[in-house]
Write a protein that holds these residues in place. Structure first.
Motif, short mmCIF file in Angstrom:
data_model
loop_
_atom_site.label_atom_id
_atom_site.label_comp_id
_atom_site.label_asym_id
_atom_site.label_seq_id
_atom_site.Cartn_x
_atom_site.Cartn_y
_atom_site.Cartn_z
N SER A 1 -17.79 -0.16 -25.45
CA SER A 1 -16.84 -1.42 -24.90
C SER A 1 -16.25 -0.85 -23.82
N TYR A 2 -16.51 -0.05 -23.18
CA TYR A 2 -17.14 0.78 -21.78
C TYR A 2 -17.25 -0.16 -20.92
N PRO A 3 -16.70 0.25 -19.98
CA PRO A 3 -16.95 -1.37 -18.39
C PRO A 3 -17.92 -0.72 -17.82
N ASP B 1 -7.05 -1.83 -26.49
CA ASP B 1 -8.28 -2.16 -26.04
C ASP B 1 -7.87 -2.46 -24.53
N ASN B 2 -6.51 -2.59 -23.83
CA ASN B 2 -6.87 -2.68 -21.86
C ASN B 2 -7.04 -1.77 -21.90
N SER B 3 -6.43 -0.67 -22.21
CA SER B 3 -7.31 0.92 -21.58
C SER B 3 -8.38 1.20 -21.58
N LEU C 1 -14.92 10.21 -16.54
CA LEU C 1 -16.34 10.57 -16.96
C LEU C 1 -17.17 9.05 -16.26
N ARG C 2 -18.01 9.37 -15.94
CA ARG C 2 -19.24 7.72 -15.18
C ARG C 2 -20.36 8.22 -15.29
N LEU C 3 -21.29 7.88 -15.92
CA LEU C 3 -22.93 7.84 -16.26
C LEU C 3 -23.57 6.65 -15.57
N LYS C 4 -24.21 7.05 -14.49
CA LYS C 4 -24.88 5.97 -13.51
C LYS C 4 -26.73 5.89 -14.22
N GLY D 1 -30.71 -1.48 -8.27
CA GLY D 1 -31.08 -2.01 -9.65
C GLY D 1 -30.57 -0.87 -10.62
N SER D 2 -28.83 -0.23 -10.61
CA SER D 2 -28.10 0.65 -11.24
C SER D 2 -27.45 -0.23 -11.78
N VAL D 3 -26.76 1.04 -13.16
CA VAL D 3 -25.57 0.11 -13.57
C VAL D 3 -25.08 1.80 -14.01
N THR D 4 -23.56 1.76 -13.78
CA THR D 4 -22.91 2.64 -14.26
C THR D 4 -21.56 1.65 -15.31
N VAL D 5 -21.55 3.22 -16.25
CA VAL D 5 -20.71 2.72 -17.39
C VAL D 5 -19.42 4.18 -17.28
#
Length: 468
Positions: A216-218, A161-163, A196-199, A226-230
């Motif tokens: 559990s992705y950050p 989980d730490n990675s 990989l990032r989704l915004k 008003g954005s959220v990035t995963v």
């Protein structure tokens, strides 16, 4: 619901720098160490000349048996001799093993455009050294394997989980270690994108992002726009990431088209960055309440998320509340009866998981030996939307498994029966897949398509009544 799917097979993959961190403590003697040798030989035979492998062992201390070695015909033989010479003795210092493995990765002089991974296996509780769960791993994917019934699944899952994209696999059946290693390797050898990032960005005055559900992705939020990035990290070929975005829409007084969400994604491939052009979700606003049929795939994903929360009822079992935990699992089983598409593979998998957990909660002793590692492995699989080995189950549904994982499953089974017959190399696997689908390499590194399910957290008429 937004969905991202990794592209198909390609021979243009990054070279892999892999570190195998192996428990060779006293409890690993006899048949266990023999199974480790078989599993490692399978991996050595699968790697290609663009890959490098380092082997680290740990007992009371840790030792790097070899630096990262390029896979050639000569080095394969040397690595094979090294593995066949493994012996078991001493205590269990998981911390030292993990730190030594990380040092191999972090000290590389050649790292540009290469992918990395650590596979750490242990059969017992750490009884020497500090707490391995507190070792920072940075951006290195660490995949852990609990071997046998005396493993420490809590620590091993915490390490994973730490990675960002690490996983924990529960390997209770000693005969399945080669299979578990093969599944992880199948992913690492089919990496199509990294970082990989989704915004997602709301449109001011048209929508508000209430929540983004992505396991559990950050996630990071920018309240100003008003954005959220995963952040997902790496994505394997044909692997899927599903994200549900809950939007709150204001009331309207007249019918019109409205842009409600902007989506973009970015990633890197062999060190080169890429950012997609934004896509916009537009909906027809009518100002009237209308009951809308939810898309079947969205309903299935919502069912999965609901069942995953129930699986975490294992926390009741940790408090010796087995009866309450079992009641929760039975309720979840009954709820699957309300699903329209009961033949959906995900629904079948969820039903199988719940049944397995019920069996493993028949007593506190069974839970602690079998149920806890099974449940923790299941949690990490669902949170990452990535396949993990669970318990001693070989047959049945394989949630999140990719085509390459299915192929390596059969190869590992064959190798277990005939270790003298090496499996095909990864290059041979790729060539076979490209021959079967010649267009696969030109489709692109990532297939991106959007499916929208605008779910207001309140009924639409209530939103209107609030005057939003």
């Amino acid at each position: 619901m937004l969905e991202i799917t990794g592209g198909g097979s390609t021979n243009d993959r990054p070279g892999l720098d892999l570190v195998a961190v192996l428990d060779v403590s006293g409890s690993m003697g006899g048949e266990k160490i023999a199974k480790v040798k078989t599993a490692m030989l399978f991996m050595i035979y699968k790697l290609s000349p663009i890959d490098r492998l380092s082997v680290v062992t740990f007992e009371s201390g840790a030792k790097r048996l070899c630096p990262l070695r390029q896979i050639t015909e000569n080095s394969q033989k040397e690595l094979e001799n090294l593995i066949n010479g493994l012996n078991a003795s001493g205590g269990t210092n998981i911390t030292a093993g993990l730190q030594t493995g990380l040092k191999v990765i972090n000290d590389r002089s050649l790292s540009g455009g290469r992918s990395v991974g650590i596979m750490l296996m242990s059969d017992g509780e750490q009884n020497v050294g500090g707490d391995a769960a507190k070792v920072p791993v940075g951006n290195v994917p660490v995949h852990t394997f609990g071997f046998g019934t005396d493993q420490d699944p809590v620590v091993l899952k915490a390490i994973a989980d730490n990675s960002i994209e690490g996983t924990f696999s529960d390997v209770q059946n000693m005969d399945n270690l080669s299979i578990a290693f093969s599944q992880c390797l199948a992913g690492l050898l089919t990496l199509v994108v990294e970082d990989l990032r989704l915004k997602v960005i709301r449109y001011e005055d048209e929508s508000t992002i209430e929540q983004v559900i992505a396991g559990s992705y950050p996630q990071s939020k920018d309240n100003a726009n008003g954005s959220v990035t995963v952040t997902f990290g790496g994505l394997y070929a044909k692997e899927v990431r599903k994200v549900i975005v809950d939007l709150l829409l204001p009331a309207v007084t007249q019918e019109r088209e409205a842009d409600v969400l902007q989506i973009t994604y970015s990633y890197s491939f062999q060190g080169s960055p890429f950012e997609a052009n934004p896509a916009t979700i537009t909906v027809r606003r009518t100002g009237k309440f209308a009951e809308q049929q939810e898309r079947p795939e969205v309903k299935i994903e919502e069912t999965r998320l609901r069942i995953v929360n129930v699986i975490k009822a294992r926390k009741m079992a940790e408090k010796n509340e087995l009866r309450n935990a079992r009641d929760k699992l039975v309720e979840a089983q009954n709820s699957l009866g309300d699903v329209d598409d009961k033949s959906n593979p995900m629904v079948e998998m969820l039903a199988s998981e719940l049944q397995q957990l019920l069996k493993m909660m028949e007593s506190q002793k069974i839970y602690e030996k079998q149920g806890r590692p099974f449940a923790l492995s299941s949690e990490t699989s669902h949170d990452r939307q990535r396949f993990t080995t669970r318990g001693d189950q070989e047959e049945g549904p394989r949630p999140f498994a990719t085509p390459r994982m299915d192929k390596y499953l059969e190869q590992a089974r064959s190798f277990n029966k005939e270790p003298s017959k090496p499996p095909p190399s990864v290059d041979e696997d790729v060539q076979e897949e490209i021959t079967a689908n010649p267009l696969a390499p030109v489709i692109g590194a990532i297939n991106y398509y959007l499916q929208l399910a605008i779910k207001c957290l309140l009924a639409i008429e209530k939103i209107i009544n609030r005057g939003l």
